[in-house]
Structures are given as C-alpha cells and as structure tokens.
Design a protein around this motif. Structure first.
Motif, PDB file in Angstrom:
ATOM      1  N   GLY A 104      33.029 -54.827 -74.073  1.00  0.00           N
ATOM      2  CA  GLY A 104      34.405 -55.210 -73.799  1.00  0.00           C
ATOM      3  C   GLY A 104      34.764 -55.277 -72.334  1.00  0.00           C
ATOM      4  N   GLY A 105      33.752 -55.272 -71.457  1.00  0.00           N
ATOM      5  CA  GLY A 105      34.031 -55.261 -70.026  1.00  0.00           C
ATOM      6  C   GLY A 105      34.487 -53.905 -69.529  1.00  0.00           C
ATOM      7  N   VAL A 106      34.463 -52.900 -70.426  1.00  0.00           N
ATOM      8  CA  VAL A 106      34.938 -51.556 -70.081  1.00  0.00           C
ATOM      9  C   VAL A 106      33.776 -50.632 -69.779  1.00  0.00           C
ATOM     10  N   VAL A 107      32.719 -50.728 -70.583  1.00  0.00           N
ATOM     11  CA  VAL A 107      31.527 -49.912 -70.368  1.00  0.00           C
ATOM     12  C   VAL A 107      30.342 -50.842 -70.127  1.00  0.00           C
ATOM     13  N   SER A 108      29.295 -50.298 -69.540  1.00  0.00           N
ATOM     14  CA  SER A 108      28.105 -51.077 -69.242  1.00  0.00           C
ATOM     15  C   SER A 108      27.405 -51.507 -70.526  1.00  0.00           C
ATOM     16  N   ALA A 109      27.187 -52.798 -70.656  1.00  0.00           N
ATOM     17  CA  ALA A 109      26.504 -53.338 -71.829  1.00  0.00           C
ATOM     18  C   ALA A 109      25.958 -54.713 -71.462  1.00  0.00           C
ATOM     19  N   GLY A 110      24.930 -55.141 -72.195  1.00  0.00           N
ATOM     20  CA  GLY A 110      24.360 -56.454 -71.924  1.00  0.00           C
ATOM     21  C   GLY A 110      25.402 -57.538 -72.105  1.00  0.00           C
TER      22      GLY A 110
ATOM     23  N   ARG B 262      16.698 -45.133 -67.725  1.00  0.00           N
ATOM     24  CA  ARG B 262      17.685 -45.052 -66.638  1.00  0.00           C
ATOM     25  C   ARG B 262      18.642 -43.884 -66.823  1.00  0.00           C
ATOM     26  N   ARG B 263      18.957 -43.584 -68.087  1.00  0.00           N
ATOM     27  CA  ARG B 263      19.891 -42.479 -68.328  1.00  0.00           C
ATOM     28  C   ARG B 263      19.267 -41.138 -67.961  1.00  0.00           C
ATOM     29  N   GLY B 264      18.010 -40.953 -68.295  1.00  0.00           N
ATOM     30  CA  GLY B 264      17.330 -39.707 -67.952  1.00  0.00           C
ATOM     31  C   GLY B 264      17.781 -38.503 -68.750  1.00  0.00           C
ATOM     32  N   ASP B 265      18.582 -38.698 -69.804  1.00  0.00           N
ATOM     33  CA  ASP B 265      19.067 -37.571 -70.601  1.00  0.00           C
ATOM     34  C   ASP B 265      18.891 -37.858 -72.087  1.00  0.00           C
TER      35      ASP B 265
ATOM     36  N   GLY C 260      29.018 -39.008 -71.869  1.00  0.00           N
ATOM     37  CA  GLY C 260      29.600 -40.279 -71.469  1.00  0.00           C
ATOM     38  C   GLY C 260      29.153 -41.451 -72.311  1.00  0.00           C
ATOM     39  N   LEU C 261      28.722 -41.180 -73.534  1.00  0.00           N
ATOM     40  CA  LEU C 261      28.211 -42.254 -74.384  1.00  0.00           C
ATOM     41  C   LEU C 261      28.803 -42.159 -75.776  1.00  0.00           C
ATOM     42  N   LEU C 262      29.263 -43.285 -76.269  1.00  0.00           N
ATOM     43  CA  LEU C 262      29.711 -43.390 -77.649  1.00  0.00           C
ATOM     44  C   LEU C 262      29.408 -44.808 -78.111  1.00  0.00           C
ATOM     45  N   ALA C 263      28.674 -44.917 -79.208  1.00  0.00           N
ATOM     46  CA  ALA C 263      28.309 -46.245 -79.701  1.00  0.00           C
ATOM     47  C   ALA C 263      28.084 -46.187 -81.196  1.00  0.00           C
ATOM     48  N   VAL C 264      28.238 -47.344 -81.832  1.00  0.00           N
ATOM     49  CA  VAL C 264      27.892 -47.501 -83.237  1.00  0.00           C
ATOM     50  C   VAL C 264      26.854 -48.609 -83.308  1.00  0.00           C
TER      51      VAL C 264
ATOM     52  N   GLN D  30      27.933 -51.627 -80.878  1.00  0.00           N
ATOM     53  CA  GLN D  30      29.337 -51.638 -80.490  1.00  0.00           C
ATOM     54  C   GLN D  30      29.611 -50.465 -79.553  1.00  0.00           C
ATOM     55  N   LEU D  31      29.994 -50.777 -78.303  1.00  0.00           N
ATOM     56  CA  LEU D  31      30.283 -49.753 -77.298  1.00  0.00           C
ATOM     57  C   LEU D  31      31.710 -49.824 -76.770  1.00  0.00           C
ATOM     58  N   ASN D  32      32.454 -50.850 -77.168  1.00  0.00           N
ATOM     59  CA  ASN D  32      33.817 -51.034 -76.678  1.00  0.00           C
ATOM     60  C   ASN D  32      34.703 -49.872 -77.138  1.00  0.00           C
ATOM     61  N   PRO D  33      35.192 -49.039 -76.216  1.00  0.00           N
ATOM     62  CA  PRO D  33      35.972 -47.852 -76.605  1.00  0.00           C
ATOM     63  C   PRO D  33      37.193 -48.184 -77.454  1.00  0.00           C
ATOM     64  N   GLU D  34      37.838 -49.313 -77.165  1.00  0.00           N
ATOM     65  CA  GLU D  34      39.037 -49.675 -77.917  1.00  0.00           C
ATOM     66  C   GLU D  34      38.718 -49.894 -79.394  1.00  0.00           C
TER      67      GLU D  34
END
Length: 294
Positions: A208-214, A234-237, A260-264, A280-284
């Motif tokens: 959604g232009g809010v979080v980093s995604a392809g 890259r995350r390293g965690d 700092g990650l939430l996805a479905v 799906q990573l768009n927080p909204e």
C-alpha cells in the motif's frame, strides 16, 4: 421502519455482504455498500412501495451500488503503489464457524483475477454466475441490454479461466506446501525453496505504499526463491518471526508476525508446488483482517 422490516433486512445482510465482497474485494467497502442498500430499502418502504422478492430486490440494489463503487475505484487502484490485493478474511483453524458466508468459496486468487475485469464484467459474472441472478435483471443493474449483459458475463468468465492461478490442492496439502516453503525460506536454502515452487509461479505483495514490499509481481521459481530468501537475509531476525497457521478466505494461510512485521500470506497449490503467492502487508487492510480473526 417497522421491526418486521428491520428483521427482514437483517436476515439478508450476510448474503448481501457476500455479494458486495465478491464485487469489491474489500470488507470495509462491502459493509458500506450494504449500509447504502439498507438506506435505499428504508426509503422505499417509507414510500409504501411493495417489494415482492426482497432478496432479489436487495441483490439488484447492492449490485448497482457496487458498480458505481467499482467505476470510481478503478482510477484509484490503477494509481495504487504496487499490486492491489483484496482485503483478506482471516479465521482460526479451530473455529467451528470458520466457513462464514462472507468468504465461502471466494478464494483470494479468484478475487485477484476479478480485479482485472472491467466493472461491468465483474458485476455480470458475480451476479449471474455466483448468485444466479437472471440475465435480464443483470442487464437492469448494468443499464444495458440482455445481449450486452451476456457478453460482459462471457468475457469476464473467459478472463477468469485464462487468468486464475492453477489450484488443485485441498487445505491439508496447501498447509504442508506452505510450511515447506517458509522453512526453506528461513533456512536460505535456494534449492529447497525452488523445489516447492512451480516454474511459472508468481508472487504478489501489497504494501500500500506504507510498508516495504515488492512494487511489481515477481515471476518464476528462481526469482521468487531469491526474493524471499533475500528478504529474510536482510532482516537478520528470522528466529524472531512467527508464522501461525490460519485460514485465509477459506484456504490455508499464514499470519506472520515479528519485530515491526505483520503480514497475511496465502498461496495456490497444484501438484505439490506453489503456483502463486499472495502477501498482504498493507496495515490498513490487515487491521480489519486481524481484529476480525476469530
């Protein structure tokens, strides 16, 4: 508005939400459309107009409302930053009522293909094919002739057949393949990762232009494997990331959480391999999906 009239409308609400969600791919927009249908029903009853087939009348009204929404949303979605994925419906695996009407038989993969149709094609296919509305009534919704409505439905049907990702697996196999995919991604084993991906796999990510995604779809087993392995590297965690098995629109999926990650994440699977990934990573969109998780 009498109590009887209110009860009659409420008895149709879940059906109308299912209709609107198929057309719009958004729970929020579907609920707004059904609320507008309620207001029009209220005004009609107050005028004393008789409604002989309430479900048919409400389905038609909801279709007209959704057609207007789709036409206005088309420009917004074309300008969307990256792929636009539908708002997922997430439910727990141990929920006895997991097959709610809102997402019965409405896979995320199908909603993604429906998004590529014109508003008229989408409305025609959903109303006629999914909910059995006669073509003359579909034509009334679209404000066109029956032959033209039939043409919209036919073209939409053909586009779905050509564009929907291959998917033959049941939920148990989907779950097994998804787990193998995530395990291979976490280990960074590109060979094992590519082995669970179909050669023509496609991965779509909605930030959604809010979080980093392809910002563009990723095509091919090698590229998708490197993309996901690279994200975790890259995350390293990776050890802090948790993946909970859930149902996403009735199919196997993962609710992924971490710092700092939430996805479905969900996928289509055929012949033991992933044919498409939907992340799906768009927080909204996720706020409603996760808060509504039962």
């Amino acid at each position: 508005m009498t109590t009887v009239a209110v009860d009659e409308f409420e008895a149709e609400r879940s059906h109308l939400l299912a209709v609107a969600y198929r057309m719009l791919g958004s729970r929020a927009e579907a609920e707004d459309a059904v609320q507008e249908a309620w207001l029009r029903y209220d005004r009609t009853r107050q005028h004393g107009d008789e409604i002989r087939d309430l479900r048919g009348w409400l389905t038609t009204i909801t279709g007209r409302i959704c057609l207007d929404v789709l036409k206005s949303a088309r420009v917004r979605r074309e300008a969307y930053p990256g792929p636009w994925l539908p708002e997922p419906v997430v439910s727990r695996l141990d929920d006895p009522a997991e097959q709610v009407e809102l997402h019965q038989e409405v896979s995320l993969a199908l909603l993604v293909v429906l998004e590529k149709l014109s508003p008229e094609q989408r409305v025609a296919v959903v109303l006629h094919d999914a909910f059995g509305l006669p073509l003359d009534e579909v034509a009334g919704v679209l404000g066109t002739s029956v032959p033209t409505a039939r043409q919209h439905a036919s073209r939409g049907r053909r586009a779905i057949a050509e564009g929907e990702a291959r998917h033959t697996a049941d939920v148990a196999e989907q779950r097994r393949v998804l787990q193998a995919f995530l395990a291979a991604a976490a280990s960074g084993d590109l060979k094992a990762l590519a082995a669970v991906l179909a050669p023509d796999v496609v991965a779509l990510h909605d930030g959604g232009g809010v979080v980093s995604a392809g910002r563009k779809p990723v095509y091919g087993a090698d590229r998708v494997a490197r993309f996901y392995a690279g994200i975790l590297a890259r995350r390293g965690d990776a050890d802090a990331i948790k993946a909970e098995q859930v149902l996403v629109n009735g199919a196997a999926g993962m609710l992924i959480t971490g710092p700092g990650l939430l996805a479905v994440l969900t996928a289509t699977v055929a012949d033991g391999r992933v044919t498409a990934l939907y992340n799906q990573l768009n927080p909204e969109k996720l706020t409603r999906a996760i808060s509504g998780t039962r």
